[in-house]
Design an enzyme around this catalytic site. Structure first.
Site, mmCIF file in Angstrom:
data_model
loop_
_atom_site.group_PDB
_atom_site.id
_atom_site.type_symbol
_atom_site.label_atom_id
_atom_site.label_comp_id
_atom_site.label_asym_id
_atom_site.label_seq_id
_atom_site.Cartn_x
_atom_site.Cartn_y
_atom_site.Cartn_z
ATOM 1 N N ALA A 183 0.824 -1.211 0.000
ATOM 2 C CA ALA A 183 0.000 0.000 0.000
ATOM 3 C C ALA A 183 0.861 1.265 0.000
ATOM 4 O O ALA A 183 0.622 2.189 -0.780
ATOM 5 C CB ALA A 183 -0.934 0.001 1.208
ATOM 6 N N GLU A 184 1.869 1.300 0.861
ATOM 7 C CA GLU A 184 2.720 2.490 0.907
ATOM 8 C C GLU A 184 3.523 2.634 -0.381
ATOM 9 O O GLU A 184 3.747 3.743 -0.857
ATOM 10 C CB GLU A 184 3.652 2.473 2.114
ATOM 11 C CG GLU A 184 4.459 3.760 2.200
ATOM 12 C CD GLU A 184 4.888 4.148 3.597
ATOM 13 O OE1 GLU A 184 5.598 5.162 3.695
ATOM 14 O OE2 GLU A 184 4.533 3.471 4.568
ATOM 15 N N SER A 185 3.922 1.525 -0.969
ATOM 16 C CA SER A 185 4.686 1.583 -2.218
ATOM 17 C C SER A 185 3.881 2.218 -3.346
ATOM 18 O O SER A 185 4.380 3.095 -4.051
ATOM 19 C CB SER A 185 5.149 0.189 -2.630
ATOM 20 O OG SER A 185 6.082 -0.319 -1.703
ATOM 21 N N SER B 157 3.132 5.973 -2.441
ATOM 22 C CA SER B 157 4.342 6.791 -2.576
ATOM 23 C C SER B 157 4.781 6.917 -4.027
ATOM 24 O O SER B 157 5.275 7.967 -4.445
ATOM 25 C CB SER B 157 5.477 6.197 -1.739
ATOM 26 O OG SER B 157 5.167 6.281 -0.373
#
Length: 137
Positions: A58-60, A63
């Site tokens: 999710a953060e990848s 971002s």
């Protein structure tokens, strides 16, 4: 933007965590990023997808979308990740889709939905990134 060009711009392929988890960007723009990740190799002791792996996915994607929005010579630094896990998955591939909520000069926020191969929601996340000039630019 072409996923390969996006990967080059972000420096993917330098033994980063995304590579170790098998995350593959399949679509990338400032509005939306789509990536896939295998479940195998990213499980916890019970044989289901590790919640931490879902968080990294999710953060990848959030971002990555923020970095594309920021543009060349800039970078996205994650400052908030909020995630809710809805169901487990024990095999196959999961897909994450990040969709822009708000993006300006200094902050960008994306909603992320992770689904399994049957299009069932595995988790929902919100990722906020701070946008800064790259020190090497």
């Amino acid at each position: 933007m072409d996923p390969a060009a996006t990967a080059r711009m972000l420096g993917v392929g330098r033994n980063v965590l995304d590579d170790r988890l098998g995350i593959e960007i399949v679509e990338a723009s400032a509005e939306r990023v789509v990536a896939r990740m295998p479940v195998e190799g990213n499980t916890q002791v019970y044989g289901t997808l590790h919640g931490g792996a879902s968080c990294v996915l999710a953060e990848s994607v959030g971002s990555c979308a923020a970095a594309v929005h920021a543009g060349p010579g800039r970078m996205a630094l994650g400052i908030e990740l909020n995630i809710s896990h809805h169901r487990t998955v024990s095999d196959g591939v999961v897909t994450a889709v990040a969709t822009k909520v708000s993006a300006g000069r200094t902050l960008a926020t994306y909603d992320v939905v992770v689904t399994d191969e049957r299009d069932r929601r595995i988790c929902t996340a919100r990722v906020t990134s701070m946008l800064r000039d790259r020190p090497d630019a």
